[in-house]
Design a protein around this motif. Sequence first.
Motif, mmCIF file in Angstrom:
data_model
loop_
_atom_site.group_PDB
_atom_site.id
_atom_site.type_symbol
_atom_site.label_atom_id
_atom_site.label_comp_id
_atom_site.label_asym_id
_atom_site.label_seq_id
_atom_site.Cartn_x
_atom_site.Cartn_y
_atom_site.Cartn_z
ATOM 1 N N VAL A 1 0.925 -1.302 -0.021
ATOM 2 C CA VAL A 1 -0.275 0.065 0.076
ATOM 3 C C VAL A 1 1.025 1.314 -0.097
ATOM 4 O O VAL A 1 0.635 2.118 -0.911
ATOM 5 N N PRO A 2 2.019 1.225 0.801
ATOM 6 C CA PRO A 2 2.862 2.556 0.857
ATOM 7 C C PRO A 2 3.418 2.681 -0.535
ATOM 8 O O PRO A 2 3.983 4.189 -0.906
ATOM 9 N N LEU A 3 3.523 1.980 -1.442
ATOM 10 C CA LEU A 3 4.290 2.059 -2.754
ATOM 11 C C LEU A 3 3.373 2.546 -3.583
ATOM 12 O O LEU A 3 3.673 2.701 -4.619
ATOM 13 N N PHE A 4 2.077 2.864 -3.551
ATOM 14 C CA PHE A 4 1.227 3.364 -4.517
ATOM 15 C C PHE A 4 1.695 4.475 -4.800
ATOM 16 O O PHE A 4 1.981 5.537 -3.913
ATOM 17 N N PRO A 5 1.721 4.972 -6.226
ATOM 18 C CA PRO A 5 2.479 6.096 -6.437
ATOM 19 C C PRO A 5 1.834 7.571 -6.143
ATOM 20 O O PRO A 5 1.854 8.304 -7.233
ATOM 21 N N THR A 6 1.406 7.743 -5.222
ATOM 22 C CA THR A 6 0.547 9.066 -4.905
ATOM 23 C C THR A 6 1.479 10.286 -5.079
ATOM 24 O O THR A 6 0.971 10.887 -5.965
ATOM 25 N N PHE A 7 2.487 10.240 -4.570
ATOM 26 C CA PHE A 7 3.253 11.557 -4.541
ATOM 27 C C PHE A 7 3.969 11.473 -5.986
ATOM 28 O O PHE A 7 4.388 12.556 -6.706
ATOM 29 N N ALA A 8 4.249 10.311 -6.675
ATOM 30 C CA ALA A 8 4.938 10.320 -7.893
ATOM 31 C C ALA A 8 3.861 10.832 -9.119
ATOM 32 O O ALA A 8 4.358 11.624 -9.861
ATOM 33 N N LEU A 9 2.718 10.487 -8.835
ATOM 34 C CA LEU A 9 1.854 10.905 -9.704
ATOM 35 C C LEU A 9 1.905 12.527 -9.528
ATOM 36 O O LEU A 9 1.655 13.232 -10.734
ATOM 37 N N ILE A 10 1.658 13.037 -8.441
ATOM 38 C CA ILE A 10 1.519 14.461 -8.120
ATOM 39 C C ILE A 10 2.897 15.111 -8.912
ATOM 40 O O ILE A 10 2.698 16.083 -9.571
ATOM 41 N N ALA A 11 3.943 14.737 -8.539
ATOM 42 C CA ALA A 11 5.229 15.145 -8.947
ATOM 43 C C ALA A 11 5.489 14.995 -10.460
ATOM 44 O O ALA A 11 6.055 16.099 -11.271
ATOM 45 N N ILE B 1 16.599 1.674 -5.611
ATOM 46 C CA ILE B 1 17.536 1.500 -5.072
ATOM 47 C C ILE B 1 17.861 1.634 -3.529
ATOM 48 O O ILE B 1 17.703 0.960 -2.681
ATOM 49 N N PRO B 2 17.524 3.066 -3.057
ATOM 50 C CA PRO B 2 17.492 3.496 -1.724
ATOM 51 C C PRO B 2 16.456 2.722 -0.874
ATOM 52 O O PRO B 2 16.547 2.117 0.180
ATOM 53 N N TYR B 3 15.182 2.359 -1.432
ATOM 54 C CA TYR B 3 14.101 1.797 -1.065
ATOM 55 C C TYR B 3 14.572 0.199 -0.586
ATOM 56 O O TYR B 3 14.500 -0.471 0.394
ATOM 57 N N ARG C 1 18.076 -8.783 15.212
ATOM 58 C CA ARG C 1 19.333 -8.447 16.078
ATOM 59 C C ARG C 1 18.972 -7.300 17.044
ATOM 60 O O ARG C 1 19.488 -7.206 18.140
ATOM 61 N N LEU C 2 17.825 -6.509 16.629
ATOM 62 C CA LEU C 2 17.639 -5.345 17.508
ATOM 63 C C LEU C 2 16.228 -5.161 17.908
ATOM 64 O O LEU C 2 15.433 -5.983 17.147
ATOM 65 N N ARG C 3 15.813 -4.130 18.782
ATOM 66 C CA ARG C 3 14.248 -3.832 19.120
ATOM 67 C C ARG C 3 13.899 -3.442 17.655
ATOM 68 O O ARG C 3 14.652 -2.679 16.762
ATOM 69 N N LEU C 4 12.587 -3.566 17.277
ATOM 70 C CA LEU C 4 11.982 -2.974 16.046
ATOM 71 C C LEU C 4 12.079 -1.356 15.756
ATOM 72 O O LEU C 4 12.507 -1.144 15.025
ATOM 73 N N GLU C 5 12.384 -0.707 17.037
ATOM 74 C CA GLU C 5 12.203 1.017 16.904
ATOM 75 C C GLU C 5 13.822 1.061 16.219
ATOM 76 O O GLU C 5 13.951 1.871 15.556
ATOM 77 N N ALA C 6 14.666 0.450 16.865
ATOM 78 C CA ALA C 6 16.218 0.659 16.572
ATOM 79 C C ALA C 6 16.310 0.162 15.038
ATOM 80 O O ALA C 6 17.105 0.773 14.312
ATOM 81 N N SER C 7 15.691 -0.937 14.814
ATOM 82 C CA SER C 7 15.741 -1.678 13.430
ATOM 83 C C SER C 7 15.316 -0.545 12.470
ATOM 84 O O SER C 7 15.955 -0.455 11.557
ATOM 85 N N LEU C 8 14.069 -0.088 12.590
ATOM 86 C CA LEU C 8 13.540 0.960 11.728
ATOM 87 C C LEU C 8 14.287 2.030 11.668
ATOM 88 O O LEU C 8 14.507 2.767 10.578
ATOM 89 N N ALA C 9 14.897 2.838 12.707
ATOM 90 C CA ALA C 9 15.533 4.086 12.655
ATOM 91 C C ALA C 9 17.120 3.751 11.870
ATOM 92 O O ALA C 9 17.232 4.561 10.985
ATOM 93 N N LEU C 10 17.549 2.529 12.278
ATOM 94 C CA LEU C 10 19.043 2.166 11.282
ATOM 95 C C LEU C 10 18.527 1.971 9.852
ATOM 96 O O LEU C 10 19.288 2.441 8.902
ATOM 97 N N ALA C 11 17.407 1.186 9.488
ATOM 98 C CA ALA C 11 17.139 0.943 8.191
ATOM 99 C C ALA C 11 16.825 2.411 7.403
ATOM 100 O O ALA C 11 17.010 2.639 6.332
ATOM 101 N N ALA C 12 15.947 3.301 8.234
ATOM 102 C CA ALA C 12 15.832 4.617 7.736
ATOM 103 C C ALA C 12 17.097 5.559 7.324
ATOM 104 O O ALA C 12 17.256 5.996 6.261
#
Length: 108
Positions: free
Chosen positions: A29-39, A64-66, A79-90
Motif C-alpha cells: 500500500v505505501p508504494l502506491f505512487p501517490t506522490f509520484a503522480l503529483i510530481a 535502490i534506496p528503498y 538483532r535489534l528492537r523494532l524501533e532501533a531496526s526501523l531507525a537504522l534502516a531509515a
Amino acid sequence: MLKACLGAAVVVILAMLAKTRNYYIAGLVPLFPTFALIAHYIVGKGRSLDDLKTTIVFGMWSIIPYFVYLTALYFLVDRLRLEASLALAALAWLVAAAILVSVWLRFH
C-alpha cells in the motif's frame, strides 16, 4: 485538510490490512505512487517532455534506496528492537539516497 484525511485513511487501511490473513499486503500500500503522480503531473505541466522523462528515469533509480532500506530492516529485526531496526534502516535509506543523488549529479 484533504491531505491529512488521505494520510489518515492510508494509516487506517494499513492497520486493517496488518490484521488480516494477507497482512503482507500492508507492505504494498505505501508504494502506491501517490506522490509520484503529483510530481510527474507538476513536472509534466511546468517543464519540457525531456525534463519529465529525466524525472521518470531518476524515479526508476530511486528504487535502490528503498531496496537498501528493506534489506537493512530484514537483517536488523533479528538483532535489534523494532524501533532501533526501523531507525537504522531509515538511516541506511538516507545514506543510499544521498549517494544516489551525488552520483546522479556527477554523471547526469
